[in-house]
Design a protein around this motif. Structure first.
Motif, mmCIF file in Angstrom:
data_model
loop_
_atom_site.group_PDB
_atom_site.id
_atom_site.type_symbol
_atom_site.label_atom_id
_atom_site.label_comp_id
_atom_site.label_asym_id
_atom_site.label_seq_id
_atom_site.Cartn_x
_atom_site.Cartn_y
_atom_site.Cartn_z
ATOM 1 N N ASN A 255 74.150 30.448 29.664
ATOM 2 C CA ASN A 255 75.390 30.366 28.896
ATOM 3 C C ASN A 255 75.543 31.493 27.882
ATOM 4 O OD1 ASN A 255 76.254 27.889 30.122
ATOM 5 N ND2 ASN A 255 74.736 26.811 28.865
ATOM 6 N N GLY A 256 74.610 32.432 27.870
ATOM 7 C CA GLY A 256 74.693 33.549 26.944
ATOM 8 C C GLY A 256 74.094 33.275 25.586
ATOM 9 N N ASN A 257 73.302 32.227 25.462
ATOM 10 C CA ASN A 257 72.635 31.920 24.195
ATOM 11 C C ASN A 257 71.262 32.582 24.147
ATOM 12 O OD1 ASN A 257 74.738 30.108 23.310
ATOM 13 N ND2 ASN A 257 73.938 28.633 24.790
ATOM 14 N N VAL A 258 70.914 33.101 22.982
ATOM 15 C CA VAL A 258 69.650 33.810 22.822
ATOM 16 C C VAL A 258 68.472 32.849 22.949
ATOM 17 C CG1 VAL A 258 68.214 35.109 21.208
ATOM 18 C CG2 VAL A 258 70.659 35.613 21.384
ATOM 19 N N THR A 292 74.961 45.416 26.754
ATOM 20 C CA THR A 292 74.682 45.678 28.168
ATOM 21 C C THR A 292 73.835 44.530 28.693
ATOM 22 O OG1 THR A 292 74.678 48.074 27.783
ATOM 23 C CG2 THR A 292 73.713 47.293 29.840
ATOM 24 N N ARG A 293 74.307 43.882 29.763
ATOM 25 C CA ARG A 293 73.599 42.712 30.299
ATOM 26 C C ARG A 293 73.208 42.946 31.756
ATOM 27 N NH1 ARG A 293 78.142 41.197 28.464
ATOM 28 N NH2 ARG A 293 78.860 40.825 30.587
ATOM 29 N N ALA A 294 72.257 42.137 32.207
ATOM 30 C CA ALA A 294 71.859 42.171 33.619
ATOM 31 C C ALA A 294 71.392 40.789 34.037
ATOM 32 C CB ALA A 294 70.747 43.200 33.853
ATOM 33 N N LYS A 295 71.885 40.335 35.175
ATOM 34 C CA LYS A 295 71.410 39.076 35.754
ATOM 35 C C LYS A 295 70.192 39.362 36.623
ATOM 36 C CE LYS A 295 75.971 36.872 35.889
ATOM 37 N NZ LYS A 295 76.992 36.234 36.758
ATOM 38 N N THR A 296 69.340 38.364 36.788
ATOM 39 C CA THR A 296 68.147 38.567 37.608
ATOM 40 C C THR A 296 68.529 38.834 39.056
ATOM 41 O OG1 THR A 296 66.045 37.626 38.346
ATOM 42 C CG2 THR A 296 67.878 36.093 38.050
ATOM 43 N N ARG A 297 67.763 39.699 39.687
ATOM 44 C CA ARG A 297 67.944 39.954 41.111
ATOM 45 C C ARG A 297 67.161 38.953 41.950
ATOM 46 N NH1 ARG A 297 66.472 46.278 40.705
ATOM 47 N NH2 ARG A 297 64.788 45.297 39.538
ATOM 48 N N GLY A 298 66.401 38.083 41.253
ATOM 49 C CA GLY A 298 65.612 37.088 41.972
ATOM 50 C C GLY A 298 64.323 37.677 42.506
ATOM 51 N N TYR A 299 63.436 36.791 42.909
ATOM 52 C CA TYR A 299 62.161 37.230 43.479
ATOM 53 C C TYR A 299 61.733 36.223 44.532
ATOM 54 C CZ TYR A 299 57.268 38.620 43.892
ATOM 55 O OH TYR A 299 56.051 39.032 44.380
ATOM 56 N N GLN A 300 61.690 36.687 45.784
ATOM 57 C CA GLN A 300 61.336 35.844 46.927
ATOM 58 C C GLN A 300 62.167 34.560 46.944
ATOM 59 O OE1 GLN A 300 57.152 35.359 47.683
ATOM 60 N NE2 GLN A 300 56.676 37.502 47.269
ATOM 61 N N GLY A 301 63.446 34.709 46.640
ATOM 62 C CA GLY A 301 64.362 33.575 46.670
ATOM 63 C C GLY A 301 64.425 32.766 45.393
ATOM 64 N N MET A 303 65.388 32.191 41.702
ATOM 65 C CA MET A 303 66.361 32.731 40.754
ATOM 66 C C MET A 303 66.165 32.185 39.346
ATOM 67 S SD MET A 303 67.973 34.774 42.710
ATOM 68 C CE MET A 303 69.314 35.283 41.646
ATOM 69 N N GLY A 304 65.180 31.330 39.164
ATOM 70 C CA GLY A 304 64.901 30.814 37.831
ATOM 71 C C GLY A 304 66.022 29.960 37.290
ATOM 72 N N LEU A 305 66.271 30.059 35.998
ATOM 73 C CA LEU A 305 67.263 29.227 35.319
ATOM 74 C C LEU A 305 68.548 30.000 35.010
ATOM 75 C CD1 LEU A 305 64.915 27.316 32.833
ATOM 76 C CD2 LEU A 305 65.834 26.505 35.012
ATOM 77 N N GLY A 306 68.767 31.076 35.709
ATOM 78 C CA GLY A 306 70.011 31.826 35.523
ATOM 79 C C GLY A 306 70.045 32.682 34.277
ATOM 80 N N TRP A 307 68.875 33.142 33.839
ATOM 81 C CA TRP A 307 68.805 33.942 32.617
ATOM 82 C C TRP A 307 69.394 35.336 32.822
ATOM 83 C CZ3 TRP A 307 62.981 32.706 31.299
ATOM 84 C CH2 TRP A 307 62.894 31.368 30.883
#
Length: 663
Positions: A255-258, A292-301, A303-307
């Motif tokens: 949600n964009g919270n630190v 400047t932001r970046a979403k995770t590209r994931g790793y082996q499928g 995606m974590g918690l959407g950080w």
């Protein structure tokens, strides 16, 4: 980008002081030009008006060029900074995401530990049994040092065992407990405040149900909870990535919270930041920042918690000095300069040449008109024009130098990221072999020299482990004499009963006296890996303090190293290649498009191969008679791995672009 610059030009002048400096100097010259022309009009009435008009037209051309130059300088500076910050933001989210992926495997596997299951299954636990299980949790945390607490919770919500006895958990009334007990997922992950870690404002927890047997439909008898040191990990990452005390680095939730930031006083946990749009501005503590932001590209499928990773650039005077040219001795060979800025430089030269013609015509006209008093005016205007051209050339050359430094830093940054990913990955391998060596089943069977049926059960356990941890092509056990007794893959069964190959360095377990120690083979071809190069990890198995055997892990190095490097260069627009090498130049991993193969040896200068641990740099080098722009970084280890665990294996990551055919 144009809208952003137009709406915030004054702020960007503050940020990029060199551009502001050039603008001020050009403005002063424009003002002086106007005054000189005015003096000429007043004092040289005999000069043809057409000459004055030509001078003003030339000044107008310079003014248009100046505006173009300033806008291009701001745009280029901003784009360079944005590219750099985008790369940092990507690392801020992808590195922890990779780390958390490993944690999902940890919690799922540890939840099937036979000792934990037996402890929770018992109708009651003695003080000695509780101490024994606490020691087992300590042994686990000593290997996987990314955890600060481990909890065993029964189905009633009572804590039956806890690693961190100094901060006992008395309240387990967290909704996640009910979710685990009633759900069907293999693991659960949360990152927020939790009463399971009451002394922490933010907890990164991984939970999994503990079942009575390995069957997924067997009843749940408890819950395993691992507490990951997220803030500790992030602050270490901030330290590696932060080269400017004013820039803010942070990890955001979906949600964009630190969640965590490098300057919590300015950007405390819970601060909400905008998460939409490519360029966003925000004001914090009276200062303006470009986000400047970046979403995770994931790793082996996973995606974590959407950080998201996030970099906040303060719009204050903070010009970064260009990289020292002595670091890049062949800087003039680099061809990656901005065509638009080169064009401005050429146009400035043309306008200056035109001005010289105007001045020459003016001198002739002044002589014909007996207007000698106008000649100093002409010379001053020519001098102003040359000063303007000098500013144009200086500003463009300065930006080219900065662009070169930025480009080299990009390559260096990618190389550093590549070696960091490797160190973090192999840290897990060192942990795996040491932890699995403490498997009770292995200790009992090897210690008691039991029957072949029991040895068959060892292979079943190894197969179960290998099915979960697919980074290994085989996991095997051997006795204290080095005879193979069990393996995870049927294709390896023909080796059982034979001595372990000496290339694995299994003999090193005889020198191991602590469960914290391990030994690794050299990176050489192995018959256990289809005669391809790889590492084999070994750990000793002790029974009552006596060596009874060891465990060997055959690392699937070829695809694993290639995937690590593809994560670095696979998605870039540039034609980059990447390799891992030893100090002797031998390649141990290569990206798909690399012109070399694992086992090849590169002819590299000592300025690359003899640098100290952790060193990073970039430059232009000839590799096997081909010229490349190269970023490189020497491994420095991760946590205790290759830092204070007595294992030395220096690896260098190279990220390169060929200079052949570049314009």
């Amino acid at each position: 980008m144009e809208t952003l610059i137009r709406q915030n030009k004054e702020s960007f002048f503050t940020l990029f002081q060199s551009v502001n400096h050039h603008q001020i100097n050009l403005g002063s010259l424009n003002t002086w030009w106007d005054k000189v022309v005015l003096i000429g009009k007043i004092n040289s009435l005999n000069v043809p008006q057409s000459l004055l008009i030509n001078m003003l037209e030339t000044k107008t051309e310079f003014a248009e060029l100046q505006a173009t130059l300033i806008d291009n300088l701001l745009s280029e500076q901003l784009q360079q900074r944005h590219r750099r910050n985008s790369a940092v933001a990507q690392v801020l989210v992808d590195i922890p995401n990779r780390n958390l992926f490993e944690r999902t495997a940890d919690v799922g596997f540890l939840a099937t530990d036979a000792d934990l299951i037996a402890f929770l299954t018992a109708t009651s636990q003695t003080e000695q049994e509780r101490d024994t299980i606490h020691q087992r949790l300590k042994a686990y945390a000593a290997k996987y040092t990314v955890y600060d607490d481990i909890l065993l919770i029964d189905t009633q919500g009572d804590v039956k065992a806890q690693l961190d006895i100094n901060n006992p958990v008395v309240d387990t009334n967290d909704p996640i407990i009910t979710e685990v007990l009633t759900g069907s997922e293999a693991y659960y992950e949360i990152c927020r405040y939790s009463c399971l870690r009451p002394n922490q404002a933010l907890s990164s927890l991984f939970l999994a149900p503990i079942r009575a047997s390995s069957r997924n439909d067997s009843p749940i008898i408890g819950i395993l909870c691992l507490s990951f040191k997220l803030e500790d990990e992030m602050h270490s990452l901030f330290e590696d990535l932060s080269h400017d005390k004013n820039t803010l680095l942070t990890l955001l939730d979906t949600n964009g919270n630190v969640l965590v930031s490098n300057r919590p006083r300015v950007l405390p946990q819970g601060t909400a930041l905008p998460v939409n749009g490519e360029y966003e501005m925000v004001t914090l503590d009276t200062h303006r920042y470009l986000i400047t932001r970046a979403k995770t590209r994931g790793y082996q499928g996973y995606m974590g918690l959407g950080w998201q990773g996030c970099v906040l650039l303060p719009l204050i005077a903070n010009d970064e000095a260009p990289a020292p040219l002595e670091e890049y001795e062949d800087n003039m060979h680099w061809q990656g300069f901005s065509p638009s800025l080169k064009g401005i430089q050429r146009r400035a030269k043309i306008v200056t040449d035109d001005l010289d013609l105007v001045v020459l015509n003016g001198r002739i006209a002044a002589a014909r008109s007996d207007a000698d008093e106008f000649i100093p005016i002409l010379e001053e205007i020519r001098n102003i024009g040359r000063q303007m051209q000098s500013i144009f050339s200086e500003s463009v050359n300065q930006l080219m130098t900065t662009a070169q430094g930025t480009h080299f830093n990009d390559l260096k940054f990618d190389a550093a990221l590549a070696i960091d990913i490797m160190d973090r990955n192999l840290y897990e391998r060192a942990n795996d072999c040491r932890w699995w060596a403490l498997t009770t089943k292995f200790i009992q069977v090897l210690g008691n020299k039991t029957s072949a049926d029991c040895q068959q059960s060892l292979s079943e356990v190894l197969r179960y482990i290998n099915d979960l941890y697919t980074v290994y092509t085989c996991i095997y056990l051997y006795d204290e004499s080095g005879t193979l007794v069990a393996a995870s893959t049927p294709t390896f069964d023909s080796n059982l009963g034979s001595p372990v190959n000496t290339h694995t360095r299994w003999q090193g377990i005889k020198l191991i006296s602590s469960p914290q120690q391990y030994c690794v083979s050299d990176f050489v071809p192995s018959p256990y890996y289809d005669n391809k190069h790889t590492y084999i990890y070994n750990a000793a198995i002790h029974h009552n303090g006596v060596l009874v055997g060891g465990i060997g892990l055959v690392f699937d190095s070829a695809p694993q190293f290639q995937e690590m490097l593809e994560d670095i260069v696979g998605g870039t627009q540039r034609d980059r290649i990447a390799v891992y090498i030893q100090r002797n130049g031998m390649i141990i991993g290569a990206s798909k498009n690399a012109p070399w193969q694992v086992g090849d040896t590169l002819n590299l200068p000592a300025s690359i191969t003899e640098q100290p641990l952790g060193h990073q740099s970039a430059g232009i080098f000839s590799i096997n008679d081909v010229e490349y722009t190269v970023g490189y970084a020497v491994s420095k280890g991760y946590r205790e791995y290759k830092v204070n665990d007595d294992y030395q294996n220096d690896v260098i990551a190279l990220v390169a672009e060929t200079n052949v055919g570049k314009q």
